[in-house]
Write a protein that holds these residues in place. Sequence first.
Motif, PDB file in Angstrom:
ATOM      1  N   GLY A 102       0.916  -1.269  -0.165  1.00 20.13           N
ATOM      2  CA  GLY A 102       0.076   0.156  -0.126  1.00 20.13           C
ATOM      3  C   GLY A 102       0.994   1.313  -0.001  1.00 20.13           C
ATOM      4  N   THR A 103       0.324   2.487  -0.639  1.00 20.03           N
ATOM      5  CA  THR A 103       0.850   3.663  -0.522  1.00 20.03           C
ATOM      6  C   THR A 103       0.887   4.373   1.038  1.00 20.03           C
ATOM      7  N   ALA A 104       1.378   5.310   1.203  1.00 19.82           N
ATOM      8  CA  ALA A 104       1.490   6.081   2.427  1.00 19.82           C
ATOM      9  C   ALA A 104       0.044   6.121   3.085  1.00 19.82           C
ATOM     10  N   LYS A 105      -0.998   6.744   2.261  1.00 19.29           N
ATOM     11  CA  LYS A 105      -2.317   6.795   2.707  1.00 19.29           C
ATOM     12  C   LYS A 105      -3.095   5.409   2.918  1.00 19.29           C
ATOM     13  N   ALA A 106      -2.439   4.466   2.396  1.00 21.69           N
ATOM     14  CA  ALA A 106      -2.763   3.134   2.630  1.00 21.69           C
ATOM     15  C   ALA A 106      -2.296   2.513   3.902  1.00 21.69           C
ATOM     16  N   GLY A 107      -1.575   3.063   4.619  1.00 23.36           N
ATOM     17  CA  GLY A 107      -0.918   2.658   5.852  1.00 23.36           C
ATOM     18  C   GLY A 107       0.625   1.798   5.349  1.00 23.36           C
ATOM     19  N   GLN A 108       1.004   1.831   4.091  1.00 21.91           N
ATOM     20  CA  GLN A 108       2.112   1.169   3.851  1.00 21.91           C
ATOM     21  C   GLN A 108       2.356  -0.443   4.193  1.00 21.91           C
ATOM     22  N   CYS A 109       1.012  -0.902   4.148  1.00 24.96           N
ATOM     23  CA  CYS A 109       0.936  -2.336   4.366  1.00 24.96           C
ATOM     24  C   CYS A 109       1.299  -3.239   3.432  1.00 24.96           C
ATOM     25  N   VAL A 110       1.830  -4.462   3.760  1.00 23.25           N
ATOM     26  CA  VAL A 110       1.889  -5.389   2.777  1.00 23.25           C
ATOM     27  C   VAL A 110       1.038  -6.607   2.954  1.00 23.25           C
ATOM     28  N   VAL A 111       0.446  -6.922   1.949  1.00 22.18           N
ATOM     29  CA  VAL A 111      -0.781  -7.877   2.094  1.00 22.18           C
ATOM     30  C   VAL A 111      -0.508  -8.908   1.025  1.00 22.18           C
ATOM     31  N   ARG A 112      -0.550 -10.189   1.242  1.00 17.35           N
ATOM     32  CA  ARG A 112      -0.208 -11.246   0.385  1.00 17.35           C
ATOM     33  C   ARG A 112      -1.768 -11.953   0.086  1.00 17.35           C
ATOM     34  N   LEU A 113      -1.895 -12.165  -1.413  1.00 15.09           N
ATOM     35  CA  LEU A 113      -3.081 -12.732  -1.665  1.00 15.09           C
ATOM     36  C   LEU A 113      -2.555 -14.202  -2.382  1.00 15.09           C
ATOM     37  N   THR A 114      -2.842 -15.147  -1.837  1.00 13.00           N
ATOM     38  CA  THR A 114      -2.485 -16.342  -2.259  1.00 13.00           C
ATOM     39  C   THR A 114      -3.448 -17.418  -2.487  1.00 13.00           C
ATOM     40  N   LEU A 115      -3.365 -18.286  -3.788  1.00 18.65           N
ATOM     41  CA  LEU A 115      -4.165 -19.085  -4.077  1.00 18.65           C
ATOM     42  C   LEU A 115      -4.030 -20.362  -3.391  1.00 18.65           C
ATOM     43  N   ARG A 116      -4.738 -21.211  -2.416  1.00 18.59           N
ATOM     44  CA  ARG A 116      -4.734 -22.134  -1.863  1.00 18.59           C
ATOM     45  C   ARG A 116      -5.713 -23.298  -2.130  1.00 18.59           C
ATOM     46  N   ALA A 117      -5.381 -24.574  -2.485  1.00 18.64           N
ATOM     47  CA  ALA A 117      -6.196 -25.542  -2.813  1.00 18.64           C
ATOM     48  C   ALA A 117      -7.159 -25.884  -1.268  1.00 18.64           C
ATOM     49  N   GLU A 118      -8.221 -26.060  -1.449  1.00 22.57           N
ATOM     50  CA  GLU A 118      -9.242 -26.689  -0.591  1.00 22.57           C
ATOM     51  C   GLU A 118      -9.042 -27.990  -0.160  1.00 22.57           C
ATOM     52  N   VAL A 119      -9.445 -28.609   1.033  1.00 22.50           N
ATOM     53  CA  VAL A 119      -9.334 -29.840   1.328  1.00 22.50           C
ATOM     54  C   VAL A 119     -10.137 -30.715   0.420  1.00 22.50           C
ATOM     55  N   ALA A 129      -3.602 -12.368   3.871  1.00 28.77           N
ATOM     56  CA  ALA A 129      -2.771 -12.249   4.853  1.00 28.77           C
ATOM     57  C   ALA A 129      -2.147 -11.127   4.929  1.00 28.77           C
ATOM     58  N   LEU A 130      -2.137 -10.358   6.058  1.00 24.40           N
ATOM     59  CA  LEU A 130      -1.452  -9.295   6.434  1.00 24.40           C
ATOM     60  C   LEU A 130       0.018  -9.487   6.827  1.00 24.40           C
ATOM     61  N   GLN A 131       0.941  -9.040   6.036  1.00 26.66           N
ATOM     62  CA  GLN A 131       2.170  -9.410   6.770  1.00 26.66           C
ATOM     63  C   GLN A 131       2.822  -8.205   7.741  1.00 26.66           C
ATOM     64  N   SER A 132       3.242  -8.770   8.720  1.00 23.98           N
ATOM     65  CA  SER A 132       3.774  -7.671   9.930  1.00 23.98           C
ATOM     66  C   SER A 132       5.117  -7.020   9.516  1.00 23.98           C
ATOM     67  N   ASN A 133       5.007  -6.032   8.781  1.00 24.99           N
ATOM     68  CA  ASN A 133       6.279  -5.488   8.401  1.00 24.99           C
ATOM     69  C   ASN A 133       6.478  -4.326   9.460  1.00 24.99           C
ATOM     70  N   GLY A 134       5.624  -4.127  10.429  1.00 23.81           N
ATOM     71  CA  GLY A 134       5.876  -2.944  11.404  1.00 23.81           C
ATOM     72  C   GLY A 134       5.564  -1.598  10.946  1.00 23.81           C
ATOM     73  N   ALA A 135       4.830  -1.291   9.826  1.00 25.29           N
ATOM     74  CA  ALA A 135       4.391  -0.213   9.344  1.00 25.29           C
ATOM     75  C   ALA A 135       3.216   0.423  10.041  1.00 25.29           C
ATOM     76  N   PRO A 136       3.564   1.711  10.603  1.00 25.50           N
ATOM     77  CA  PRO A 136       2.300   2.354  11.416  1.00 25.50           C
ATOM     78  C   PRO A 136       1.087   2.317  10.560  1.00 25.50           C
ATOM     79  N   GLY A 137      -0.046   2.202  11.229  1.00 20.08           N
ATOM     80  CA  GLY A 137      -1.395   2.238  10.757  1.00 20.08           C
ATOM     81  C   GLY A 137      -1.714   0.909   9.744  1.00 20.08           C
ATOM     82  N   CYS A 138      -1.016  -0.251   9.889  1.00 15.41           N
ATOM     83  CA  CYS A 138      -1.645  -1.267   9.213  1.00 15.41           C
ATOM     84  C   CYS A 138      -2.851  -2.013   9.994  1.00 15.41           C
ATOM     85  N   THR A 139      -3.016  -1.679  11.173  1.00 16.49           N
ATOM     86  CA  THR A 139      -4.196  -2.250  11.498  1.00 16.49           C
ATOM     87  C   THR A 139      -4.736  -0.911  12.498  1.00 16.49           C
TER      88      THR A 139
END
Length: 182
Positions: A102-119, A129-139
């Motif tokens: 994300g940009t600075a206005k979007a909190g500079q968060c890092v989000v991963r979109l992954t395609l996973r097989a169901e059971v 999934a939100l990656q914990s990168n320590g960016a302020p404002g991600c939550t």
Amino acid sequence: MRTPQPQGFTLIELLLVLAMVATLAAVALPRYQNYLQRARWSANLQAMNAAQTALASCLQENTAAGCGSWAALGLSPVDNAITLPHGRATLLADAAGFELVGTAKAGQCVVRLTLRAEVGGLMQRWQTALQSNGAPGCTRDNHPRWRLPAVRPLVSALLHEFFKRHLGWLHVVAAAAHRHVV
């Protein structure tokens, strides 16, 4: 001859209104910031729909190695990343999804979109999934804000002082009326 009555508000009334407005702002501002950030990320995820569909289709027809480039997906991003309304998206190395920054206005968060097989492996679904990168404002808990518990004692003290000084007579009248009724 009538003497003119003073018009206007007393200082305590003005302070009381100011305290009420400050309390409302302390509650509303973090909620508004959270709303804006959610809206920005919603726009980012909406902009990823075409890329998600392209990757899912490619993975159904090919192996992950065959889908490891933007060209294999039929997309041609600038600088090896898709530009989003409030960020950028890159293809993960194993072609299992995307990484959104994300940009600075979007909190500079890092989000991963992954395609996973169901059971059972018959269906696949996208996981976010939100990656914990320590960016302020991600939550929303990381937003710098004026916390309400710090405001409560001030408002309580102002209200108590106002009622004690200006409406103290009401307590005396109510007590006297209560004695006569009982």
